[in-house]
Design a protein around this motif. Structure first.
Motif, PDB file in Angstrom:
ATOM      1  N   THR A 256       0.833  -1.192   0.000  1.00 36.16           N
ATOM      2  CA  THR A 256       0.000   0.000   0.000  1.00 36.16           C
ATOM      3  C   THR A 256       0.873   1.248   0.000  1.00 36.16           C
ATOM      4  O   THR A 256       2.006   1.231   0.470  1.00 36.16           O
ATOM      5  CB  THR A 256      -0.930   0.051   1.235  1.00 36.16           C
ATOM      6  OG1 THR A 256      -0.136   0.019   2.422  1.00 36.16           O
ATOM      7  CG2 THR A 256      -1.900  -1.119   1.237  1.00 36.16           C
ATOM      8  N   MET A 257       0.321   2.326  -0.539  1.00 32.87           N
ATOM      9  CA  MET A 257       0.963   3.630  -0.483  1.00 32.87           C
ATOM     10  C   MET A 257       0.677   4.272   0.872  1.00 32.87           C
ATOM     11  O   MET A 257      -0.319   3.958   1.531  1.00 32.87           O
ATOM     12  CB  MET A 257       0.433   4.532  -1.595  1.00 32.87           C
ATOM     13  CG  MET A 257       0.608   3.981  -3.001  1.00 32.87           C
ATOM     14  SD  MET A 257       2.313   4.024  -3.588  1.00 32.87           S
ATOM     15  CE  MET A 257       2.495   5.781  -3.960  1.00 32.87           C
ATOM     16  N   ILE A 258       1.565   5.168   1.302  1.00 28.22           N
ATOM     17  CA  ILE A 258       1.321   6.019   2.453  1.00 28.22           C
ATOM     18  C   ILE A 258       1.207   7.434   1.908  1.00 28.22           C
ATOM     19  O   ILE A 258       2.208   8.071   1.596  1.00 28.22           O
ATOM     20  CB  ILE A 258       2.437   5.919   3.492  1.00 28.22           C
ATOM     21  CG1 ILE A 258       2.625   4.467   3.929  1.00 28.22           C
ATOM     22  CG2 ILE A 258       2.139   6.801   4.689  1.00 28.22           C
ATOM     23  CD1 ILE A 258       3.800   4.258   4.849  1.00 28.22           C
ATOM     24  N   GLY A 259      -0.021   7.912   1.746  1.00 23.95           N
ATOM     25  CA  GLY A 259      -0.218   9.154   1.023  1.00 23.95           C
ATOM     26  C   GLY A 259       0.258   8.966  -0.407  1.00 23.95           C
ATOM     27  O   GLY A 259      -0.136   8.029  -1.099  1.00 23.95           O
ATOM     28  N   ALA A 260       1.156   9.848  -0.851  1.00 28.47           N
ATOM     29  CA  ALA A 260       1.717   9.737  -2.194  1.00 28.47           C
ATOM     30  C   ALA A 260       3.054   9.007  -2.206  1.00 28.47           C
ATOM     31  O   ALA A 260       3.700   8.912  -3.250  1.00 28.47           O
ATOM     32  CB  ALA A 260       1.895  11.132  -2.796  1.00 28.47           C
ATOM     33  N   ILE A 261       3.477   8.473  -1.069  1.00 22.36           N
ATOM     34  CA  ILE A 261       4.783   7.839  -0.941  1.00 22.36           C
ATOM     35  C   ILE A 261       4.620   6.328  -0.971  1.00 22.36           C
ATOM     36  O   ILE A 261       3.817   5.758  -0.227  1.00 22.36           O
ATOM     37  CB  ILE A 261       5.486   8.263   0.361  1.00 22.36           C
ATOM     38  CG1 ILE A 261       5.569   9.782   0.445  1.00 22.36           C
ATOM     39  CG2 ILE A 261       6.880   7.646   0.443  1.00 22.36           C
ATOM     40  CD1 ILE A 261       6.361  10.430  -0.657  1.00 22.36           C
ATOM     41  N   GLY A 262       5.401   5.688  -1.822  1.00 23.69           N
ATOM     42  CA  GLY A 262       5.349   4.240  -1.912  1.00 23.69           C
ATOM     43  C   GLY A 262       6.386   3.570  -1.040  1.00 23.69           C
ATOM     44  O   GLY A 262       7.391   4.181  -0.667  1.00 23.69           O
ATOM     45  N   PRO A 263       6.182   2.304  -0.702  1.00 18.99           N
ATOM     46  CA  PRO A 263       7.186   1.555   0.052  1.00 18.99           C
ATOM     47  C   PRO A 263       8.403   1.253  -0.803  1.00 18.99           C
ATOM     48  O   PRO A 263       8.361   1.343  -2.037  1.00 18.99           O
ATOM     49  CB  PRO A 263       6.439   0.269   0.432  1.00 18.99           C
ATOM     50  CG  PRO A 263       5.422   0.101  -0.650  1.00 18.99           C
ATOM     51  CD  PRO A 263       4.997   1.488  -1.021  1.00 18.99           C
TER      52      PRO A 263
END
Length: 379
Positions: A63-70
């Motif tokens: 999953t993304m965290i806001g617009a930030i990817g893992p």
């Protein structure tokens, strides 16, 4: 290319280990620092116009965290330039994700390709039943975790270790504190508690919502190298937790004098071992800047901006109070207009993950109870 040095792990992602009030769970979560998540078989990996699209037919669980990817690790691919760590740019659905590439021709990669959430660059040199040692890639100092009891794990830092039970130059020493605790759950049951880990290869923060009565208030725990002020500071490693197994988290507190459960490896000159410290924000609440100044991040809400500052490590050495360094990756939030669920994101050149850190006891974090976790570039 996007920074991949900082890894964020969250309990809500598919396949993540559970932290409960029972023995062993905290070790499974900390193992992510070393191994990352379990590997998944990639069905296809296609590069087109400097965008790589990964398909995992069985589902990737990312999953993304806001617009930030893992950050993920790709292995087994040809061309070899696709192997390594990548920060995901998008996750369109449960089976596909993308990352930006550079200089790799359009093609479908071949090989037995795997993907997993990347580890953070730590090692695990020693382990035993419900206990383990984790070593960072900076000072090389070690964290020993004894997770054999319910409720809280016992932790201690060491400058070096020779097995899971034997170390040299502990911090804190046993004389200073018989046990230092990281609370898993205020209830000794098997119910999974929400948690986050933010890490690079030198330090990590562990946030655990360990009190089921306050599911948005997180106990805050830390181990690893801080960003030193003095280049000759060879012992720039810190640990903090609680001085009682019944305390759900003293780590969110800031202070103006030495704090219980807060220790660094040595004094700046290296002569005094296991020194207590306190952490304090680099500015004052509201709009008044402190001597380190305030960092202001705008939001998209049209409300007042977030005001956040670094957390300083301060010690008393030779009768002098002195800043030793800055705790990496997390800011103290003075003012924040948002409230709601954990994981609020704000961005103004920096992407910050907002987490309730225990100062408020309601279920909607407010500015008085937030930590801002920087999603990249801690050093």
């Amino acid at each position: 290319m996007p920074d991949t040095s900082v890894k964020i792990y969250q309990s809500t992602d598919t396949g993540m280990p559970s932290i409960t009030g029972l023995a062993g769970g905290i070790l499974s979560a900390l193992d992510l620092l070393v191994y990352g998540s379990s590997t998944l078989t990639v069905s296809t990996l296609v590069v087109y116009n400097d965008v790589a699209t990964v398909t995992v037919s069985a589902g990737h669980g990312l999953t993304m965290i806001g617009a930030i990817g893992p950050v993920v690790t790709i292995a087994g691919a040809t061309p070899a330039g696709l192997n390594g760590e990548w920060r995901l740019a998008s996750i369109p659905n449960s089976t596909t994700c993308t990352f930006a590439t550079s200089g790799i021709p359009n093609q479908t990669a071949t090989g037995t390709i795997t993907v997993k959430r990347a580890g953070a660059g730590w090692t695990k040199p020693y382990s035993g039943t419900n206990k383990a040692v984790y070593q960072n890639a900076g000072t090389g100092f070690c964290l020993r975790v004894d997770d054999s009891a319910t409720g809280a794990a016992k932790v201690r830092g060491y400058e070096s270790m020779t097995d899971v039970d034997t170390g040299v130059d502990p911090f804190p020493t046993v004389a200073q504190m018989a046990s230092l605790y990281w609370m898993k759950s205020t209830v000794a049951d098997g119910t999974a508690r929400p948690w986050w880990i933010a890490a690079d290869d030198k330090a990590f923060w562990l946030f655990v919502a360990n009190n089921p009565s306050y599911p948005s208030s997180y106990g805050v725990f830390y181990f690893g190298d801080y960003n030193r002020i003095y280049p000759v500071d060879a012992y720039a490693c810190a640990i903090f937790g609680s001085d009682s197994s019944a305390n759900s988290g003293q780590g969110y507190n800031e202070a103006t004098s030495v704090q219980a459960g807060h220790f660094i490896a040595r004094s700046q000159d290296g002569l005094s071992k296991s020194l207590q410290f306190f952490k304090t924000r680099g500015g004052y609440a509201g709009t008044q800047p402190g001597w380190m100044g305030s960092t202001v991040y705008s939001t998209t809400t049209g409300l007042a901006p977030t005001v956040a500052t670094p957390l300083l490590i301060v010690t008393t050495e030779n009768s002098n109070t002195m800043p030793r360094g800055i705790l990496p990756g997390v800011f103290s939030v003075h003012r924040h207009p948002l409230s709601g669920t954990q994981g609020d994101m704000i961005s103004d050149g920096n992407s910050l993950l907002m987490l309730g850190r225990g100062a408020n006891n309601n279920n909607s974090p407010s500015y008085t109870g937030l930590a801002a976790v920087k999603m990249d570039g801690w050093r």
